[in-house]
Every structure is written in C-alpha cells, then in structure tokens.
Write a protein that holds these residues in place. Sequence first.
Motif, PDB file in Angstrom:
ATOM      1  N   ALA A 152       0.835  -1.208   0.000  1.00  0.00           N
ATOM      2  CA  ALA A 152       0.000   0.000   0.000  1.00  0.00           C
ATOM      3  C   ALA A 152       0.868   1.256   0.000  1.00  0.00           C
ATOM      4  O   ALA A 152       0.623   2.195  -0.775  1.00  0.00           O
ATOM      5  N   HIS A 155       2.593   2.388  -3.224  1.00  0.00           N
ATOM      6  CA  HIS A 155       1.737   3.153  -4.138  1.00  0.00           C
ATOM      7  C   HIS A 155       1.443   4.561  -3.633  1.00  0.00           C
ATOM      8  O   HIS A 155       1.413   5.511  -4.410  1.00  0.00           O
ATOM      9  N   THR A 156       1.212   4.705  -2.331  1.00  0.00           N
ATOM     10  CA  THR A 156       0.750   5.988  -1.799  1.00  0.00           C
ATOM     11  C   THR A 156       1.855   6.849  -1.198  1.00  0.00           C
ATOM     12  O   THR A 156       1.640   8.029  -0.975  1.00  0.00           O
ATOM     13  N   GLU A 163      -7.325   8.815   3.370  1.00  0.00           N
ATOM     14  CA  GLU A 163      -7.420   8.657   1.916  1.00  0.00           C
ATOM     15  C   GLU A 163      -6.227   7.870   1.363  1.00  0.00           C
ATOM     16  O   GLU A 163      -6.358   7.142   0.383  1.00  0.00           O
ATOM     17  N   GLN A 164      -5.061   7.992   1.993  1.00  0.00           N
ATOM     18  CA  GLN A 164      -3.907   7.198   1.578  1.00  0.00           C
ATOM     19  C   GLN A 164      -4.133   5.720   1.908  1.00  0.00           C
ATOM     20  O   GLN A 164      -3.786   4.848   1.113  1.00  0.00           O
ATOM     21  N   ASP A 166      -7.057   4.222   2.169  1.00  0.00           N
ATOM     22  CA  ASP A 166      -8.079   3.717   1.244  1.00  0.00           C
ATOM     23  C   ASP A 166      -7.501   3.474  -0.149  1.00  0.00           C
ATOM     24  O   ASP A 166      -7.729   2.424  -0.757  1.00  0.00           O
ATOM     25  N   ARG A 167      -6.743   4.439  -0.645  1.00  0.00           N
ATOM     26  CA  ARG A 167      -6.121   4.300  -1.966  1.00  0.00           C
ATOM     27  C   ARG A 167      -5.120   3.152  -1.950  1.00  0.00           C
ATOM     28  O   ARG A 167      -5.035   2.366  -2.886  1.00  0.00           O
ATOM     29  N   GLY A 168      -4.393   3.032  -0.862  1.00  0.00           N
ATOM     30  CA  GLY A 168      -3.427   1.944  -0.719  1.00  0.00           C
ATOM     31  C   GLY A 168      -4.098   0.585  -0.707  1.00  0.00           C
ATOM     32  O   GLY A 168      -3.601  -0.375  -1.308  1.00  0.00           O
ATOM     33  N   GLN A 169      -5.248   0.483  -0.050  1.00  0.00           N
ATOM     34  CA  GLN A 169      -5.955  -0.801  -0.007  1.00  0.00           C
ATOM     35  C   GLN A 169      -6.479  -1.188  -1.380  1.00  0.00           C
ATOM     36  O   GLN A 169      -6.424  -2.346  -1.767  1.00  0.00           O
ATOM     37  N   ASN A 170      -6.961  -0.216  -2.139  1.00  0.00           N
ATOM     38  CA  ASN A 170      -7.395  -0.500  -3.509  1.00  0.00           C
ATOM     39  C   ASN A 170      -6.225  -1.017  -4.348  1.00  0.00           C
ATOM     40  O   ASN A 170      -6.375  -1.942  -5.146  1.00  0.00           O
ATOM     41  N   TYR A 171      -5.059  -0.421  -4.146  1.00  0.00           N
ATOM     42  CA  TYR A 171      -3.862  -0.862  -4.868  1.00  0.00           C
ATOM     43  C   TYR A 171      -3.464  -2.275  -4.454  1.00  0.00           C
ATOM     44  O   TYR A 171      -3.157  -3.108  -5.307  1.00  0.00           O
TER      45      TYR A 171
END
Length: 184
Positions: A152, A155-156, A163-164, A166-171
């Motif tokens: 995660a 990527h972030t 938000e980092q 969340d974005r990291g978990q999507n990645y």
Amino acid sequence: MRSFFSICITSISALALSLAPSVASSAPKDIWDTAATNSGIEKKVIQSICITESGIRFDDGFRRPWPYVLNSRYGPMFFHTKEKASEMLTHLISLKVKNIDVGMCQINLEYHGHRVTNPHDLLDPVVNLNVTSRYLKELMTRYNGDITNVVAAYHTGSLGKKEQVDRGQNYVNSVIKVKGKLSQ
C-alpha cells in the motif's frame, strides 16, 4: 500543448495488439530473484507490483510489465522504444514537470529521483527494479514486514491519512488480483 501529448500517447490496447511478445521487456529471471532477495519480498509480489504499475496484455494473453512508460499530469504514455520514452522524459523535465512516474515499476522522480544519477536510467528495467527493491526493503523496515502495508505504501508514499490508506488498499487489491493470475 495537450494535443502534443495526445499525439505521443499510445493506448495500452493498441500497443498490446501491435507488439509481439518477443518485443516486450521480459526482465531476466535472475533479476526478479535478486530483487526478491534484496527486498525480502516474494518474487511474485514484486512482479505483481510491476505488472500493476505498467502491465500490458500481449498476443499470448499474458500481462507483462512494460519498461518504456511515463506517467505525469498528462496521463500515462507507453512507448515502443527506450529512445522515444527518453525523448519525452527530457521534454517533460524541460517543462519543469516534477511528478513523473518512470519505467516498469513507475518510480516517481519527485520522490525517488535521488536514487539514480540520471532519470533516464529508470527506463532500464534492471535499474528500475533495483531501485524498486531498495525502496521496498526500506518499506519492509518501516512497516515491520507487514506486506499489506508495504505494498500500500509503495503506491501511496505513506499511510498517514485515511485517503492514503483507502487508496493503498485499492492498490493492494489490484496487486493481489494480479498475483493470483501469476499463480495459475
């Protein structure tokens, strides 16, 4: 200006259809093993990160990382040759664009440019993977070997804000999906 970049951008699907698998950068297997050893992370996880970052699908149906990729505020740009990618990288730098992801593992120049002598070196898959493995090792130390947080944060940049995370978990989910396909 936008039209100049639009002309330079090749869509992933068009590139994948026009290239034979033999043209793709298939980094020698030993560099994947070296990256795994240097970072302390399973080889398939590193391959999955690279495929998530720059993967294109080839005629044989497999996705592979592509070394001649740039991503900036102008969007992702896939090039057939290192020379063309290098020309665009020079152009972006001349425009004072700092936030540029380079190569098959999409190393960000703004945050990791200090890891190479010349930003163009990141278009070499071996250099790009070496930089990636060193950064992953740092993240392994920072996150006490928690591979989910390491991927995660790759990527972030960090996991300090919601938000980092969340974005990291999507990645992470994307990397896991790719890894599952590599294991088949």
